[in-house]
Design a protein around this motif. Structure first.
Motif, mmCIF file in Angstrom:
data_model
loop_
_atom_site.group_PDB
_atom_site.id
_atom_site.type_symbol
_atom_site.label_atom_id
_atom_site.label_comp_id
_atom_site.label_asym_id
_atom_site.label_seq_id
_atom_site.Cartn_x
_atom_site.Cartn_y
_atom_site.Cartn_z
ATOM 1 N N VAL A 130 -1.760 17.689 -2.540
ATOM 2 C CA VAL A 130 -2.268 17.005 -1.253
ATOM 3 C C VAL A 130 -3.228 17.710 -0.705
ATOM 4 N N ARG A 131 -3.160 19.069 -0.406
ATOM 5 C CA ARG A 131 -4.141 20.064 0.363
ATOM 6 C C ARG A 131 -5.327 19.916 -0.185
ATOM 7 N N ASP A 132 -5.301 20.065 -1.714
ATOM 8 C CA ASP A 132 -6.706 20.461 -2.218
ATOM 9 C C ASP A 132 -7.418 18.994 -2.371
ATOM 10 N N ALA A 133 -6.812 17.751 -2.160
ATOM 11 C CA ALA A 133 -7.661 16.547 -1.958
ATOM 12 C C ALA A 133 -8.023 16.089 -0.612
ATOM 13 N N LEU A 134 -7.481 16.937 0.500
ATOM 14 C CA LEU A 134 -8.194 16.512 1.887
ATOM 15 C C LEU A 134 -9.461 16.342 1.986
ATOM 16 N N ALA A 135 -10.343 17.266 1.463
ATOM 17 C CA ALA A 135 -11.577 17.007 1.701
ATOM 18 C C ALA A 135 -12.457 15.962 1.144
ATOM 19 N N ILE A 136 -11.779 15.291 0.115
ATOM 20 C CA ILE A 136 -12.354 14.162 -0.142
ATOM 21 C C ILE A 136 -12.824 12.955 0.557
ATOM 22 N N PRO A 137 -11.864 12.698 1.194
ATOM 23 C CA PRO A 137 -12.028 11.630 2.201
ATOM 24 C C PRO A 137 -12.574 12.241 3.646
ATOM 25 N N GLY A 138 -12.716 13.358 3.593
ATOM 26 C CA GLY A 138 -12.990 14.146 4.865
ATOM 27 C C GLY A 138 -11.900 14.459 5.959
ATOM 28 N N ILE A 139 -10.741 14.798 5.440
ATOM 29 C CA ILE A 139 -9.636 15.053 6.344
ATOM 30 C C ILE A 139 -9.375 16.496 6.517
ATOM 31 N N VAL B 146 -4.474 9.700 13.575
ATOM 32 C CA VAL B 146 -3.383 9.805 12.637
ATOM 33 C C VAL B 146 -3.492 11.330 12.512
ATOM 34 N N LEU B 147 -2.113 11.780 12.624
ATOM 35 C CA LEU B 147 -1.485 13.315 12.138
ATOM 36 C C LEU B 147 -0.968 13.008 10.996
ATOM 37 N N LEU B 148 -1.478 13.937 9.955
ATOM 38 C CA LEU B 148 -0.498 14.156 8.715
ATOM 39 C C LEU B 148 -0.103 15.541 8.790
ATOM 40 N N HIS B 149 1.212 15.672 8.309
ATOM 41 C CA HIS B 149 1.955 17.027 8.280
ATOM 42 C C HIS B 149 2.511 17.223 7.094
ATOM 43 N N GLY B 150 2.611 18.429 6.592
ATOM 44 C CA GLY B 150 3.405 18.390 5.338
ATOM 45 C C GLY B 150 3.653 19.772 4.570
ATOM 46 N N TRP B 151 4.161 19.932 3.442
ATOM 47 C CA TRP B 151 4.566 20.936 2.682
ATOM 48 C C TRP B 151 4.658 20.671 1.293
ATOM 49 N N ASN B 152 3.447 20.457 0.373
ATOM 50 C CA ASN B 152 3.594 20.248 -0.757
ATOM 51 C C ASN B 152 2.469 20.797 -1.690
ATOM 52 N N SER B 153 1.506 21.579 -1.246
ATOM 53 C CA SER B 153 0.588 22.230 -1.573
ATOM 54 C C SER B 153 0.796 23.447 -2.789
ATOM 55 N N HIS B 154 2.026 23.649 -2.870
ATOM 56 C CA HIS B 154 2.246 24.677 -3.787
ATOM 57 C C HIS B 154 2.073 24.437 -5.292
#
Length: 320
Positions: free
Chosen positions: A126-135, A111-119
């Motif tokens: 989204v980016r702050d939560a990436l580490a929770i499932p290990g992404i 899976v490739l996730l890409h985005g722009w909404n971490s601001h």
């Protein structure tokens, strides 16, 4: 003559004379923009004329094809699934769909996730939560290797294309969203055969489906999701639009949970639900039903049962 003048004229000639751009014209217009040959005033005029008129599938397809042509090359095997995440997040709760994407990767589909909404300075980032499932968040150049190792990666749009970020951020100047938001959902920068997309406004489901069809996309699922993300509301039977083996397709999601609750009303922390230290049946239903829809888009038989099994086995699959 300004590089966009002919296209602005086509859209702005006035009642009875203006028309939509063809796919080829839209491709040429976006090529002028990304090539730095368009004045900022002309870019703003083009985007707002399109917004007033309403974008067509050929226009979105042409813009998207030009945007793809401007991207740096993808240097590894193509991911199985493209998962864009570009919603503004004002009505979205926690990004449960990240857990769904992780389950899809644990099922063996890169899976490739890409985005722009971490601001956004909120728990919905989204980016702050990436580490929770290990992404892992990584660069465009590093994404193929990360996907090979983990079967999932997230790449920020600013690393994929600063030019497209600049166009997206014109919303701060113009005060309105533009077709760039739709183009980014359609971008599929690594050329995955399957993609899932969320929308906030229902008419965009068919628009994105038809544009993807023009671009030769094989498999696609579009739904009105949480805050505009590909995130399923499990107490609703949601209309689905997309493609299967390149053919136009429509379906419905079915209901996976009883009761009436908003997606943003889940109170258990995402990290605790993933870890299993907190129980939230509604949040779990969001994750599992969203994963099931993604797996179905990938052609996995009995996708709902597979998603439930993946959820119960998620911590045994961390090394998968």
């Amino acid at each position: 003559m300004n590089g966009l003048a002919p296209f602005v004229a086509i859209l702005g000639r006035g009642q009875g004379r203006a028309r939509a751009l063809t796919q080829a014209e839209a491709f040429s217009a976006m090529t002028e923009i990304l090539g730095g040959r368009a004045a900022p005033e002309a870019i703003g005029a083009l985007l707002m004329l399109l917004r007033m008129k309403g974008e067509t599938a050929p226009e979105i397809a042409g813009f998207t094809a030009a945007a793809r042509a401007h991207l740096p090359p993808w240097t590894g095997p193509r991911p199985a699934l493209d998962w864009p995440t570009y919603a503004a997040g004002r009505t979205r709760g926690q990004p449960w769909f990240l857990l769904s994407a992780k389950l899809v990767a644990q099922a063996g589909f890169p899976v490739l996730l890409h985005g722009w909404n971490s601001h956004q300075a909120s728990m919905a980032s989204v980016r702050d939560a990436l580490a929770i499932p290990g992404i892992a968040q990584c660069t465009w150049e590093g994404a193929p290797g990360r996907i090979a190792a983990d079967r999932i990666a997230y790449v920020p749009l600013e690393d994929v294309s600063p030019h497209l970020v600049g166009l997206l951020r014109l919303r701060d100047v113009l005060g309105l969203r533009s077709c760039i938001n739709t183009v980014l959902r359609m971008l599929n920068p690594a050329g995955a055969a399957a993609t899932v997309q969320g929308v906030f406004h229902p008419p965009y489901r068919e628009l994105q489906r038809d544009a993807a069809h023009l671009l030769g996309q094989r498999d696609l699922c579009v739904l009105k999701g949480g805050g505009g993300e590909f995130e399923h509301h499990p107490t609703k039977d949601i209309s689905l639009h997309g493609l299967r083996d390149g053919a136009v397709w429509a379906g419905s999601s079915g209901m996976h949970h009883s009761g009436r609750q908003r997606l943003a009303e889940t109170t258990a922390p995402l990290a605790d639900v993933w870890a299993g230290t907190a129980e939230d049946d509604f949040a779990t239903a969001i994750v599992v039903s969203t994963a099931a829809l993604a797996l179905d888009t990938l052609g996995l038989p009995n996708a709902a049962a597979a998603a439930r099994h993946l959820w119960t086995r998620r911590h045994y699959s961390q090394a998968a």
